[in-house]
Write a protein that holds these residues in place. Structure first.
Motif, PDB file in Angstrom:
ATOM      1  N   PHE A  19       0.481  -1.386   0.139  1.00 10.39           N
ATOM      2  CA  PHE A  19      -0.328   0.452  -0.031  1.00 10.39           C
ATOM      3  C   PHE A  19       0.858   1.597   0.189  1.00 10.39           C
ATOM      4  N   TYR A  20       1.755   1.323   0.757  1.00  5.91           N
ATOM      5  CA  TYR A  20       2.646   2.308   1.265  1.00  5.91           C
ATOM      6  C   TYR A  20       3.382   2.710   0.073  1.00  5.91           C
ATOM      7  N   GLN A  23       0.729   4.149  -2.925  1.00  8.35           N
ATOM      8  CA  GLN A  23       0.897   5.387  -2.495  1.00  8.35           C
ATOM      9  C   GLN A  23       2.085   6.379  -2.970  1.00  8.35           C
ATOM     10  N   ARG A  24       3.311   5.674  -2.501  1.00  5.79           N
ATOM     11  CA  ARG A  24       4.260   7.024  -2.916  1.00  5.79           C
ATOM     12  C   ARG A  24       4.492   6.542  -4.580  1.00  5.79           C
ATOM     13  N   GLN A  26       1.408   6.443  -6.995  1.00  2.00           N
ATOM     14  CA  GLN A  26       1.214   7.791  -7.559  1.00  2.00           C
ATOM     15  C   GLN A  26       1.498   9.346  -6.648  1.00  2.00           C
ATOM     16  N   LEU A  27       2.156   9.221  -5.342  1.00  2.25           N
ATOM     17  CA  LEU A  27       2.636  10.926  -5.681  1.00  2.25           C
ATOM     18  C   LEU A  27       2.865  11.033  -6.087  1.00  2.25           C
TER      19      LEU A  27
END
Length: 161
Positions: A19-20, A23-24, A26-27
């Motif tokens: 998940f991390y 998200q990273r 995507q950022l």
């Protein structure tokens, strides 16, 4: 039970890690999109500024060359002549200094010199010279505009004069 507990905890850790990572990524993608948009906005603002500058430059070129041409037509020291002279020198010492290139600056100076000569020694010869300098100023302004707008193949019939 301990093994199941470790497997559950390990699964949870792997899920959190994945998940991390997602998200990273995507950022990072979002940051790149924002940077690209910012660069595009900068380019768009630059084009907008250039366009408004070049339009103002063309407007000043037209106004200045109009005043110069009028000075060749009006009777010396008439009210119309005085007004056109004032207009020309207002542009000469003011706004044209902001937008003119070196060729236009030189043509402005040549016209100014011819105008002084005409006023000091009014004759057909000095008036003809003043008219020629007015014409050359207009052509130089036109050439400057064509160059500025990158209209390399833009020519008018009278370009040979």
């Amino acid at each position: 039970m301990k093994t199941e507990h470790y497997i559950t905890v390990a699964s949870l850790i792997v899920t959190i890690f994945l998940f991390y990572i997602g998200q990273r990524n995507q950022l990072k993608t979002l940051a790149k999109q924002i940077q690209t948009q910012t660069e595009e906005n900068k380019v768009q603002h630059l084009y907008s500024f250039q366009n408004s500058f070049w339009q103002k430059q063309l407007e000043l070129y037209v106004n200045t060359t109009t005043a110069a041409a009028e000075l060749t037509q009006f009777e010396l020291n008439s009210e119309s002549y005085k007004k056109s002279r004032e207009t020309f020198y207002t542009y000469f010492w003011g706004p044209m200094s902001i937008v003119e290139d070196t060729d236009v600056k030189k043509a402005m100076e040549n016209f100014s010199s011819a105008l002084r000569d005409y006023e000091e020694n009014t004759s057909k010869k000095s008036l003809d010279h003043l008219k020629r300098q007015s014409y050359l100023l207009a052509k130089t302004c036109r050439s400057s505009s064509i160059t500025r707008w990158e209209l390399k193949d833009f020519k008018l019939e009278s370009d040979e004069n």
